[in-house]
Scaffold this motif. Structure first.
Motif, PDB file in Angstrom:
ATOM      1  N   ALA A  42      24.165 -22.033  -1.695  1.00 46.16           N
ATOM      2  CA  ALA A  42      24.399 -23.311  -0.772  1.00 46.16           C
ATOM      3  C   ALA A  42      24.447 -22.434   0.973  1.00 46.16           C
ATOM      4  O   ALA A  42      24.906 -22.155   0.853  1.00 46.16           O
ATOM      5  N   ALA A  43      23.705 -23.539   1.766  1.00 45.74           N
ATOM      6  CA  ALA A  43      23.734 -23.245   2.693  1.00 45.74           C
ATOM      7  C   ALA A  43      23.701 -24.602   3.711  1.00 45.74           C
ATOM      8  O   ALA A  43      24.138 -25.100   2.782  1.00 45.74           O
ATOM      9  N   ASP A  44      23.787 -24.374   5.327  1.00 45.10           N
ATOM     10  CA  ASP A  44      24.029 -25.866   5.856  1.00 45.10           C
ATOM     11  C   ASP A  44      22.966 -26.440   5.776  1.00 45.10           C
ATOM     12  O   ASP A  44      23.492 -28.067   5.871  1.00 45.10           O
ATOM     13  N   SER A  45      21.647 -26.675   5.577  1.00 39.49           N
ATOM     14  CA  SER A  45      21.168 -26.902   5.305  1.00 39.49           C
ATOM     15  C   SER A  45      20.090 -27.433   3.969  1.00 39.49           C
ATOM     16  O   SER A  45      18.898 -27.788   3.542  1.00 39.49           O
ATOM     17  N   SER A  46      20.229 -26.926   2.801  1.00 38.42           N
ATOM     18  CA  SER A  46      20.047 -26.280   1.899  1.00 38.42           C
ATOM     19  C   SER A  46      20.855 -26.425   0.093  1.00 38.42           C
ATOM     20  O   SER A  46      21.614 -25.313   0.623  1.00 38.42           O
ATOM     21  N   PHE A  47      20.703 -26.255  -0.719  1.00 36.37           N
ATOM     22  CA  PHE A  47      21.436 -25.534  -1.956  1.00 36.37           C
ATOM     23  C   PHE A  47      20.258 -25.579  -2.987  1.00 36.37           C
ATOM     24  O   PHE A  47      18.931 -26.187  -3.099  1.00 36.37           O
ATOM     25  N   THR A  48      20.059 -24.558  -3.552  1.00 33.38           N
ATOM     26  CA  THR A  48      18.587 -24.431  -5.255  1.00 33.38           C
ATOM     27  C   THR A  48      19.858 -24.264  -6.152  1.00 33.38           C
ATOM     28  O   THR A  48      21.190 -23.777  -6.615  1.00 33.38           O
ATOM     29  N   VAL A  49      19.110 -25.070  -6.951  1.00 32.27           N
ATOM     30  CA  VAL A  49      19.879 -25.751  -8.118  1.00 32.27           C
ATOM     31  C   VAL A  49      18.359 -25.237  -9.156  1.00 32.27           C
ATOM     32  O   VAL A  49      17.524 -25.674  -8.931  1.00 32.27           O
ATOM     33  N   THR A  50      19.135 -24.932 -10.789  1.00 30.57           N
ATOM     34  CA  THR A  50      18.102 -24.870 -11.748  1.00 30.57           C
ATOM     35  C   THR A  50      18.933 -25.307 -12.894  1.00 30.57           C
ATOM     36  O   THR A  50      19.893 -25.600 -13.100  1.00 30.57           O
ATOM     37  N   PHE A  51      17.866 -26.689 -13.805  1.00 32.91           N
ATOM     38  CA  PHE A  51      18.623 -27.108 -14.225  1.00 32.91           C
ATOM     39  C   PHE A  51      17.985 -27.063 -15.886  1.00 32.91           C
ATOM     40  O   PHE A  51      16.747 -26.591 -16.197  1.00 32.91           O
ATOM     41  N   ALA A  52      18.456 -26.633 -17.503  1.00 30.63           N
ATOM     42  CA  ALA A  52      17.865 -26.153 -17.921  1.00 30.63           C
ATOM     43  C   ALA A  52      18.925 -26.397 -19.606  1.00 30.63           C
ATOM     44  O   ALA A  52      19.748 -26.209 -19.765  1.00 30.63           O
ATOM     45  N   ALA A 106      18.887 -30.952   2.439  1.00 31.08           N
ATOM     46  CA  ALA A 106      20.296 -31.162   2.452  1.00 31.08           C
ATOM     47  C   ALA A 106      20.846 -31.353   4.089  1.00 31.08           C
ATOM     48  O   ALA A 106      20.629 -30.611   4.765  1.00 31.08           O
ATOM     49  N   MET A 107      22.070 -32.051   4.184  1.00 32.15           N
ATOM     50  CA  MET A 107      22.814 -32.259   5.321  1.00 32.15           C
ATOM     51  C   MET A 107      23.657 -31.320   4.793  1.00 32.15           C
ATOM     52  O   MET A 107      25.136 -31.003   3.908  1.00 32.15           O
ATOM     53  N   THR A 135      28.340 -27.877   0.691  1.00 28.50           N
ATOM     54  CA  THR A 135      27.408 -27.028   2.028  1.00 28.50           C
ATOM     55  C   THR A 135      28.312 -26.383   3.073  1.00 28.50           C
ATOM     56  O   THR A 135      28.883 -27.837   3.467  1.00 28.50           O
ATOM     57  N   THR A 136      27.689 -26.090   3.489  1.00 33.58           N
ATOM     58  CA  THR A 136      28.451 -24.825   4.472  1.00 33.58           C
ATOM     59  C   THR A 136      28.329 -25.218   5.868  1.00 33.58           C
ATOM     60  O   THR A 136      27.389 -26.291   5.731  1.00 33.58           O
ATOM     61  N   ASP A 137      28.494 -24.792   6.828  1.00 34.65           N
ATOM     62  CA  ASP A 137      28.503 -25.972   7.893  1.00 34.65           C
ATOM     63  C   ASP A 137      28.843 -23.928   9.294  1.00 34.65           C
ATOM     64  O   ASP A 137      29.549 -24.398  10.153  1.00 34.65           O
ATOM     65  N   GLY A 138      27.920 -23.331   9.294  1.00 36.75           N
ATOM     66  CA  GLY A 138      27.734 -22.532  10.230  1.00 36.75           C
ATOM     67  C   GLY A 138      26.595 -22.712  11.515  1.00 36.75           C
ATOM     68  O   GLY A 138      26.832 -21.885  12.879  1.00 36.75           O
ATOM     69  N   LEU A 139      25.780 -23.552  11.411  1.00 39.82           N
ATOM     70  CA  LEU A 139      24.513 -23.740  12.201  1.00 39.82           C
ATOM     71  C   LEU A 139      25.279 -24.242  13.548  1.00 39.82           C
ATOM     72  O   LEU A 139      25.674 -25.844  13.128  1.00 39.82           O
ATOM     73  N   ARG A 140      24.561 -25.012  14.582  1.00 39.43           N
ATOM     74  CA  ARG A 140      23.850 -25.746  15.106  1.00 39.43           C
ATOM     75  C   ARG A 140      23.864 -26.922  15.191  1.00 39.43           C
ATOM     76  O   ARG A 140      22.545 -26.893  13.737  1.00 39.43           O
ATOM     77  N   PRO A 141      23.990 -28.050  15.405  1.00 36.21           N
ATOM     78  CA  PRO A 141      23.304 -29.625  15.189  1.00 36.21           C
ATOM     79  C   PRO A 141      21.918 -29.244  15.721  1.00 36.21           C
ATOM     80  O   PRO A 141      22.449 -29.344  17.207  1.00 36.21           O
ATOM     81  N   SER A 142      20.969 -29.688  15.496  1.00 33.17           N
ATOM     82  CA  SER A 142      19.725 -30.265  16.138  1.00 33.17           C
ATOM     83  C   SER A 142      18.704 -31.181  16.075  1.00 33.17           C
ATOM     84  O   SER A 142      19.092 -31.644  14.792  1.00 33.17           O
TER      85      SER A 142
END
Length: 492
Positions: A42-52, A106-107, A135-142
């Motif tokens: 999970a990051a500022d603008s995305s996350f990765t998820v797996t379904f099985a 993601a936001m 999600t996290t929030d460590g980056l500047r909004p752009s």
């Protein structure tokens, strides 16, 4: 005999049937396979998820929405992707992919709810698996994208925003005056509207058709964790692409009206120096790509349409004044229509002019210096037949008060009358220079073999009578001549 046998068999069946009935239990069907949801990052603008699915399946589906709370959704509806309008949804064929990995855009600092469900090979739907991620929030909004409107622009940022302390600016450009210094002003907070990650900038007071670039200082906006936005300074006109740079939009255009310099008919003498003048309320800066000005010369029984050329037949007298010149000499008494096509001119902001048509606005009636000149004449005889010809006025070189009126009487074929060319009569000019008087009773030179010469007389009421007056020629302010009481009559 057959009926007796059937009855015996039925009785036997009753004697040996069971009278103690047992209760039957339903056989439980297997549920669909369980689903595993695994979050990898999970990051500022995305996350990765797996379904099985935990076991063999026919199909499995997932649904992801932005929400702070977990909700209850129908397993079969998730499997059918019924909720795809609420977020991200997908159905996967187990034979093709036994697991599926998604990198979700993601936001920042936003909660997402993940739901997944699988169906067995026999079609049995399993229970809904659920997972939450923030999600996290460590980056500047752009800024990511923008959409221009008629007097505003909406900018979508990488995350939800709030107003910061930095200033926001609007820079205004005139497309047909890019050599001018653009106008820049600070935008008040009342013109900036923030809704989630979208910011709308509105500039209603800017001139119609102007191009606007939006810029801001560092910290003009912050995300919900207080991270400052970076400065955005990209602006200006790109000559290579012929577009404005950065976050830009154009104000709604307006149509510019052209009006004639005069509301009345213009009579003229010198066609080479006639200036047809038109005004605009706006500053005219450019001849449009579709510019077209035409003149129509209207003569008796026919008309001629002439196309004009820029700088040769028309041009700008100043920023708001258009001048049109005649390209060729018209005949006497020719009226002229002016036809200016729409979009012929632009102001400095690119707003285009309306079309304009003036019918019969300009009329050539004489060619003269002072009184002297050639005049187009028209008369109706006693039988209302109309004749046209030319009259020449010349002041006597030795007596300024004497005016020679040449060719006053037209040639009239009816009745066999013959008028000599340039039949001439002497008239007297009054002190104010606006009236010529010719003595009544002068012979015109017309000769009728049976009735004698034609004589000029003046009638007081412009009708034949017994009282003769001198003939009066009024020189009107518009340059026309008017003969209110002139009559020609044979001696009989």
């Amino acid at each position: 005999m057959k009926k007796l046998i059937y009855g015996f068999l039925a009785a036997t069946a009753l004697l040996f049937s069971c009278t103690d009935f047992e209760s039957y239990n339903s056989i439980p069907m297997e549920e669909g396979p369980a689903m595993a949801i695994t979050l990898d990052a999970a990051a500022d603008s995305s996350f990765t998820v797996t379904f099985a699915p935990a076991a063999a399946a026919s199909y499995y589906s997932f649904f992801i929405e932005t929400s702070d709370e977990v909700k209850e959704y129908s397993a079969s509806n998730i499997l059918k992707c019924v909720y795809k309008d609420k977020g991200v949804a997908k159905t996967v064929n187990y034979k093709d992919d036994q697991s599926y990995t998604l990198k979700m855009a993601a936001m920042p600092n936003t909660a997402y709810q993940i739901y997944a469900v699988a169906a067995s090979e026999q079609g049995m739907v399993g229970k809904v698996a659920q997972f939450s991620v923030t999600t996290t929030d460590g980056l500047r909004p752009s800024p990511l994208t923008f959409k221009a409107g008629a007097s505003s622009v909406a900018v979508t940022f990488s995350e939800k925003l709030q107003r910061g302390e930095g200033k926001v600016y609007a820079t205004v450009y005139a497309i047909n005056a890019l050599n001018e210094e653009p106008v820049e002003f600070e935008m008040p907070d009342s013109t900036i509207v923030i809704k989630g990650a979208d910011v709308t900038f509105t500039t209603p007071e800017v001139h119609a058709g102007a191009n606007v670039c939006i810029t801001w200082d560092e910290g003009a906006f912050t995300d919900l964790k207080g991270n400052l936005s970076g400065a955005f300074t990209n602006k200006g006109y790109d000559a290579a692409t012929k577009k404005f740079k950065g976050i830009s939009y154009r104000m709604a255009t307006e149509t510019i009206g052209l009006v004639s310099a005069s509301d009345t008919i213009t009579y003229y003498t010198d066609w080479e120096n006639l200036e047809m003048t038109f005004f605009s309320k706006a500053t005219l800066a450019k001849v449009g790509d579709n510019c077209k000005i035409q003149l129509r010369y209207n003569e008796e029984g026919r008309s001629t349409l002439i196309d004009l050329k820029y700088r040769q037949h028309f041009g700008f007298a100043d920023d708001t004044t258009l001048i049109v010149w005649l390209p060729e000499e018209p005949d006497f008494n020719v009226s002229i229509d002016v036809i200016i096509a729409e979009k012929s001119f632009q102001d400095k902001y690119g707003n285009e002019t309306k079309g304009l048509t003036l019918d019969g606005k300009y009329i050539r009636f004489l060619e003269s210096t002072g009184i002297n000149g050639v005049y187009k004449a028209s008369v109706a005889d006693y039988w209302n037949e109309v004749y046209t010809w030319e009259i020449i006025l010349e002041q006597d070189v030795n007596d300024a008060n004497k005016v020679w009126v040449k060719n006053l009487c037209p040639y009239i074929a009816q009745g066999g009358y013959v008028a000599p060319d340039f039949n001439m009569f002497a008239g007297t000019l009054n002190a104010s220079g606006d009236q010529i008087t010719i003595t009544s009773g002068l012979a015109t030179g017309y000769v009728n073999p049976s009735q004698g010469p034609l004589v000029l007389v003046g009638f007081p009421d412009a009708e034949p009578g017994n009282s003769y007056d001198d003939i009066v020629i009024d020189i009107q302010e518009n340059g026309w001549l008017n003969l209110p009481n002139a009559w020609g009559s044979t001696t009989s």
